[in-house]
Design an enzyme around this catalytic site. Structure first.
Site, PDB file in Angstrom:
ATOM      1  N   PHE A 121      34.991  21.372  49.067  1.00 40.39           N
ATOM      2  CA  PHE A 121      35.873  22.521  49.077  1.00 40.39           C
ATOM      3  C   PHE A 121      35.722  23.143  50.454  1.00 40.39           C
ATOM      4  CE2 PHE A 121      37.114  24.531  44.757  1.00 40.39           C
ATOM      5  CZ  PHE A 121      37.851  23.408  44.463  1.00 40.39           C
ATOM      6  N   GLN A 235      40.708  38.776  47.849  1.00 39.87           N
ATOM      7  CA  GLN A 235      41.039  37.510  48.515  1.00 39.87           C
ATOM      8  C   GLN A 235      42.529  37.207  48.406  1.00 39.87           C
ATOM      9  OE1 GLN A 235      39.324  33.593  47.054  1.00 39.87           O
ATOM     10  NE2 GLN A 235      38.797  33.509  49.215  1.00 39.87           N
ATOM     11  N   HIS A 237      45.283  34.294  49.016  1.00 43.02           N
ATOM     12  CA  HIS A 237      45.428  32.857  49.203  1.00 43.02           C
ATOM     13  C   HIS A 237      46.600  32.660  50.153  1.00 43.02           C
ATOM     14  CE1 HIS A 237      45.915  28.632  48.216  1.00 43.02           C
ATOM     15  NE2 HIS A 237      44.758  28.676  47.593  1.00 43.02           N
ATOM     16  N   LEU A 251      50.396  30.014  42.522  1.00 43.89           N
ATOM     17  CA  LEU A 251      49.654  29.313  43.551  1.00 43.89           C
ATOM     18  C   LEU A 251      50.260  27.966  43.943  1.00 43.89           C
ATOM     19  CD1 LEU A 251      47.011  30.272  44.867  1.00 43.89           C
ATOM     20  CD2 LEU A 251      45.894  28.439  43.618  1.00 43.89           C
ATOM     21  N   GLU A 254      45.858  24.436  47.800  1.00 45.28           N
ATOM     22  CA  GLU A 254      45.422  24.134  49.158  1.00 45.28           C
ATOM     23  C   GLU A 254      45.399  22.630  49.400  1.00 45.28           C
ATOM     24  OE1 GLU A 254      42.898  27.804  50.020  1.00 45.28           O
ATOM     25  OE2 GLU A 254      41.630  26.143  50.606  1.00 45.28           O
ATOM     26  N   ARG A 285      40.539  29.920  54.661  1.00 45.30           N
ATOM     27  CA  ARG A 285      41.545  30.566  53.821  1.00 45.30           C
ATOM     28  C   ARG A 285      42.020  31.900  54.404  1.00 45.30           C
ATOM     29  NH1 ARG A 285      40.276  30.652  47.416  1.00 45.30           N
ATOM     30  NH2 ARG A 285      40.616  28.425  47.550  1.00 45.30           N
ATOM     31  N   HIS A 349      44.762  36.755  45.200  1.00 41.63           N
ATOM     32  CA  HIS A 349      44.213  35.647  44.421  1.00 41.63           C
ATOM     33  C   HIS A 349      42.952  36.004  43.651  1.00 41.63           C
ATOM     34  CE1 HIS A 349      43.620  31.544  43.309  1.00 41.63           C
ATOM     35  NE2 HIS A 349      42.550  31.382  44.047  1.00 41.63           N
ATOM     36  N   ARG A 384      35.478  34.762  49.225  1.00 41.48           N
ATOM     37  CA  ARG A 384      34.918  33.884  48.184  1.00 41.48           C
ATOM     38  C   ARG A 384      35.095  32.421  48.560  1.00 41.48           C
ATOM     39  NH1 ARG A 384      36.913  31.142  43.386  1.00 41.48           N
ATOM     40  NH2 ARG A 384      39.017  31.665  44.025  1.00 41.48           N
TER      41      ARG A 384
HETATM   42  P1  FAD Z   1      39.378  35.947  32.932  1.00 35.73           P
HETATM   43  O1  FAD Z   1      39.488  34.478  32.766  1.00 35.73           O
HETATM   44  O2  FAD Z   1      40.389  36.650  33.745  1.00 35.73           O
HETATM   45  O3  FAD Z   1      39.353  36.533  31.461  1.00 35.73           O
HETATM   46  C1  FAD Z   1      39.511  37.903  31.206  1.00 35.73           C
HETATM   47  C2  FAD Z   1      39.696  38.123  29.732  1.00 35.73           C
HETATM   48  O4  FAD Z   1      39.667  39.513  29.435  1.00 35.73           O
HETATM   49  C3  FAD Z   1      41.000  37.615  29.171  1.00 35.73           C
HETATM   50  O5  FAD Z   1      40.753  37.061  27.907  1.00 35.73           O
HETATM   51  C4  FAD Z   1      41.842  38.890  29.050  1.00 35.73           C
HETATM   52  O6  FAD Z   1      42.865  38.782  28.117  1.00 35.73           O
HETATM   53  C5  FAD Z   1      40.757  39.855  28.608  1.00 35.73           C
HETATM   54  N1  FAD Z   1      41.074  41.276  28.802  1.00 35.73           N
HETATM   55  C6  FAD Z   1      41.338  41.927  29.954  1.00 35.73           C
HETATM   56  N2  FAD Z   1      41.585  43.230  29.715  1.00 35.73           N
HETATM   57  C7  FAD Z   1      41.470  43.411  28.376  1.00 35.73           C
HETATM   58  C8  FAD Z   1      41.614  44.538  27.495  1.00 35.73           C
HETATM   59  N3  FAD Z   1      41.946  45.750  27.944  1.00 35.73           N
HETATM   60  N4  FAD Z   1      41.435  44.350  26.174  1.00 35.73           N
HETATM   61  C9  FAD Z   1      41.134  43.125  25.688  1.00 35.73           C
HETATM   62  N5  FAD Z   1      40.979  42.033  26.469  1.00 35.73           N
HETATM   63  C10 FAD Z   1      41.140  42.177  27.791  1.00 35.73           C
HETATM   64  N6  FAD Z   1      37.739  29.593  40.581  1.00 35.73           N
HETATM   65  C11 FAD Z   1      36.919  28.533  40.846  1.00 35.73           C
HETATM   66  O7  FAD Z   1      35.708  28.682  40.867  1.00 35.73           O
HETATM   67  N7  FAD Z   1      37.438  27.288  41.041  1.00 35.73           N
HETATM   68  C12 FAD Z   1      38.767  27.031  41.025  1.00 35.73           C
HETATM   69  O8  FAD Z   1      39.183  25.897  41.198  1.00 35.73           O
HETATM   70  C13 FAD Z   1      39.661  28.133  40.790  1.00 35.73           C
HETATM   71  N8  FAD Z   1      41.001  27.955  40.772  1.00 35.73           N
HETATM   72  C14 FAD Z   1      41.834  29.002  40.491  1.00 35.73           C
HETATM   73  C15 FAD Z   1      43.212  28.784  40.439  1.00 35.73           C
HETATM   74  C16 FAD Z   1      44.081  29.826  40.117  1.00 35.73           C
HETATM   75  C17 FAD Z   1      45.549  29.575  40.054  1.00 35.73           C
HETATM   76  C18 FAD Z   1      43.549  31.115  39.864  1.00 35.73           C
HETATM   77  C19 FAD Z   1      44.452  32.250  39.531  1.00 35.73           C
HETATM   78  C20 FAD Z   1      42.178  31.330  39.924  1.00 35.73           C
HETATM   79  C21 FAD Z   1      41.300  30.292  40.248  1.00 35.73           C
HETATM   80  N9  FAD Z   1      39.909  30.495  40.298  1.00 35.73           N
HETATM   81  C22 FAD Z   1      39.090  29.420  40.556  1.00 35.73           C
HETATM   82  C23 FAD Z   1      39.301  31.790  39.934  1.00 35.73           C
HETATM   83  C24 FAD Z   1      38.790  31.764  38.480  1.00 35.73           C
HETATM   84  O9  FAD Z   1      39.709  31.089  37.670  1.00 35.73           O
HETATM   85  C25 FAD Z   1      38.588  33.173  37.892  1.00 35.73           C
HETATM   86  O10 FAD Z   1      37.918  33.970  38.801  1.00 35.73           O
HETATM   87  C26 FAD Z   1      37.764  33.118  36.601  1.00 35.73           C
HETATM   88  O11 FAD Z   1      38.374  32.239  35.691  1.00 35.73           O
HETATM   89  C27 FAD Z   1      37.593  34.498  35.970  1.00 35.73           C
HETATM   90  O12 FAD Z   1      37.017  34.367  34.686  1.00 35.73           O
HETATM   91  P2  FAD Z   1      36.600  35.638  33.804  1.00 35.73           P
HETATM   92  O13 FAD Z   1      36.046  35.101  32.533  1.00 35.73           O
HETATM   93  O14 FAD Z   1      35.760  36.525  34.604  1.00 35.73           O
HETATM   94  O15 FAD Z   1      37.954  36.412  33.543  1.00 35.73           O
END
Ligand code: FAD
Length: 578
Positions: A121, A235, A237, A251, A254, A285, A349, A384
């Site tokens: 990466f 961040q 993208h 997105l 990359e 990035r 992003h 990041r």
């Molecule tokens: P999230 O997956 O955002 O989950 C949050 C949860 O909280 C959800 O269930 C939501 O519904 C819930 N929630 C929020 N507010 C409330 C509320 N008020 N009441 C009830 N529920 C609520 N990272 C990498 O390391 N590698 C990658 O290859 C990568 N690719 C990516 C590609 C894309 C297109 C994107 C957008 C991001 C990418 N990322 C990547 C970043 C990574 O996906 C996220 O940072 C990570 O998944 C966040 O996980 P989380 O569990 O913290 O939160």
């Protein structure tokens, strides 16, 4: 009188993304009662969008790699704003998180000798990103969901948490409503873990795509006195779609540049020549995002406000083989990327800032309140590294749950006070009197204000102007409006107003450019600002929530990690992928 359902648990986990699911598994395995709540359908949280992979220094392909080098890369590429204690813990424990996923049936890509394969990466010195095609996040959620279901952990899905409940300075539950019919519920719980993701939806263009990432967890925390950090560090993208409007921000991986894609402006100039002649499109990035942004702002962009990303000089068969998701994504909007260029622009992003947590326990400053994942600050500093977030959500999901469990065992129950419940119900009563279309239109206005005021490049003037506009929007959001209500939009807007203000205030406070924080009025990095900006909420005389800013020094890294620091300004290796 409001009819409401009542649930109880030892630990409540808010959020069903990777961080929330991993935390719930750990609480259960400690023999405690856990409840999961998410506003998205279960198994469809933001995490499923993650494509490229998850980092751990397994050294399966590059035997020289170690956790200390992983930590050094993370800190240096984060422009030295990450918390070394948290980064070290992450990098030491990431291999264990991979082993767990493997044991839970994650179908990792393999080397010819059957080891877990690892790829490059951007800005990693060694290959340390484990992956499953370009749908790693989805497979992580699938693996975790199987474990959650095997343990019969209850999940309230499509359930929106609108308030945390607290007695004195201690959180002991939450309040919310069902998205389907607005019925209300309360949850009694001795500890709460926020795993609600980031706040990038405050930007007009973001890669989050849907009603998520509205900063709910940060706002819920602020409401009960929790501190935030690093909110100015968002961040961007370099490549998001720009049309059609509904898909703006989605997105564009990359990997398009990794496979040879070139960037052009309206004069047909390959402009990266002027920004980073050596690495061209494969620069870091933040640099490519800044280059795209500058071309657009200075009038060399397309009529839709983008630049062109072109891979059509490569053989069509190769494009179809290496970038199938991109071919499909653009085909759906009538663009054949094997023959024509894509129009793209930077897109918000990832939230590198968020709730300030203890580096070891992931406890917030409020008793009973823990947090994990994108909702927290500390790991990524000002930039990041791709692949670190998926590692973070697993490692710290587990750690936050361990400590929340320990806390629960030491506490006596603290009954919820009726006044707290009434206050939460009153807020929903207020929200149910606001017209949904007005609130949704205010959300769009807020997204434009933040995009222009606190976007890829900011300065005092744009930030001050956006703060004023935000103030006007806040007043409008408070006014009574007539029409069918949309509780979720009304509350999303409240969280977005608060977290946007935090981001703008912190961006105003940092008088330098560093990583993703680019100030046109302070273009240089100032060594004196290797500090964390912390945001503390307080109530003014009228009981309004206000934000107060402060700075903190960042501790130095351990000797082992310092010895692993790259001698180059910032290390770069390999090809760029997510
Ligand atoms: P999230 O997956 O955002 O989950 C949050 C949860 O909280 C959800 O269930 C939501 O519904 C819930 N929630 C929020 N507010 C409330 C509320 N008020 N009441 C009830 N529920 C609520 N990272 C990498 O390391 N590698 C990658 O290859 C990568 N690719 C990516 C590609 C894309 C297109 C994107 C957008 C991001 C990418 N990322 C990547 C970043 C990574 O996906 C996220 O940072 C990570 O998944 C966040 O996980 P989380 O569990 O913290 O939160």
């Amino acid at each position: 009188y409001v009819m409401r359902q009542r649930y109880t648990s030892d630990v409540l986990v808010i959020g069903t993304g990777g961080a929330g699911l991993r935390a719930a598994i750990e609480v259960h395995d400690q023999g405690l009662k856990v409840l999961l709540v998410g506003k998205r359908p279960k198994a469809d949280a933001h995490t499923v969008l993650a494509a490229g992979g998850i980092n751990a220094a397994l050294a399966t392909v590059d035997p020289e790699d170690t956790w200390a080098i992983h930590a050094a890369d993370t800190l240096q590429e984060g422009r030295m704003l990450g918390d070394p204690r948290m980064v070290e813990l992450l990098c030491q424990q990431a291999p264990q998180a991979i082993a767990e996923l493997e044991a839970w049936g994650m179908p990792f890509a393999r080397t010819s000798t059957g080891l877990i394969d690892q790829r490059y990466f951007g800005a990693h010195r060694y290959r340390r990103t484990c992956f499953v095609g370009d749908y790693t996040g989805l497979e992580i959620i699938n693996a975790l969901m199987r474990e959650v279901e095997r343990r019969q952990i209850p999940i309230l899905e499509r359930a929106y948490i609108s308030d945390l409940l607290h007695t004195g300075n201690r959180v002991n539950g939450a309040y919310g409503f069902w998205l389907a019919d607005q019925r209300q519920f309360m949850i009694e719980s001795n500890a709460v873990i926020l795993a609600t993701g980031g706040h990038i939806h405050i930007y007009q263009r973001s890669s989050s795509r849907r009603r998520e990432n509205t900063g709910d967890g940060m706002a819920l925390g602020l409401q009960v006195g929790a501190h935030l950090a690093d909110m100015e560090l968002v961040q961007f993208h370099p490549s998001g779609m720009i049309f059609p409007h509904e898909l703006a921000g989605t997105l564009v991986t990359e990997a398009v540049r990794g496979e040879g894609g070139r960037l052009y402006n309206r004069h047909g100039e390959r402009f990266m020549q002027r920004y980073d002649a050596e690495r061209m499109e494969l620069s870091t990035r933040d640099r490519v995002a800044l280059a795209n942004y500058t071309e657009i702002i200075e009038g060399r962009g397309s009529e839709y406000g983008g630049v062109w990303l072109d891979i059509s000089h490569m053989p069509a068969s190769l494009i179809r083989e290496r970038l199938p998701r991109m071919v499909e994504q653009f085909q759906a909007v009538g663009v054949d990327i094997t023959r024509e260029a894509m129009q793209i622009a930077p897109t918000a992003h990832y939230s590198m800032g968020g709730l300030k947590v203890d580096p070891f326990s992931h406890a917030t400053n409020i008793a009973g309140l823990y947090a994990a994942g994108e909702v927290t600050a500390g790991v990524h500093g000002a930039n990041r590294l791709g692949g670190n977030s998926l590692a973070e959500i697993l490692v710290f999901g587990r750690i936050a749950a361990q400590h929340a469990g320990e806390y629960v065992r030491q506490q006596s129950e603290q009954p919820i006070q009726a006044a707290q419940i009434e206050q939460a119900a009153e807020r929903l009563a207020w929200a149910s009197q606001q017209a949904g279309d007005v609130q949704r239109s205010l959300i769009e206005q807020l997204q434009q204000v933040v995009w222009h005021g606190a976007g890829v490049v900011r300065n005092e003037q744009t930030l001050e102007a956006s703060l004023d506009q935000l103030h006007t929007l806040r007043l409008q959001a408070q006014q009574r409006s007539v029409g069918p209500a949309d509780l979720a939009a009304t509350l999303d807007l409240q969280s977005m107003l608060l977290t946007a203000e935090a981001t703008i205030l912190a961006a105003l406070m940092r008088p330098e450019s560093r990583g993703a924080h680019q100030r046109s009025d302070f273009p240089a990095t100032d060594p004196l600002w290797q500090r964390t900006i912390v945001i503390k909420p307080y109530r003014d005389q009228t009981d309004q929530l206000r934000l107060q800013l402060d700075t903190e020094l960042i501790p130095t890294a351990s000797e082992e990690v310092q010895a692993a620091f790259s001698q180059q300004e910032y290390s770069i290796a390999g090809r760029l992928v997510e």
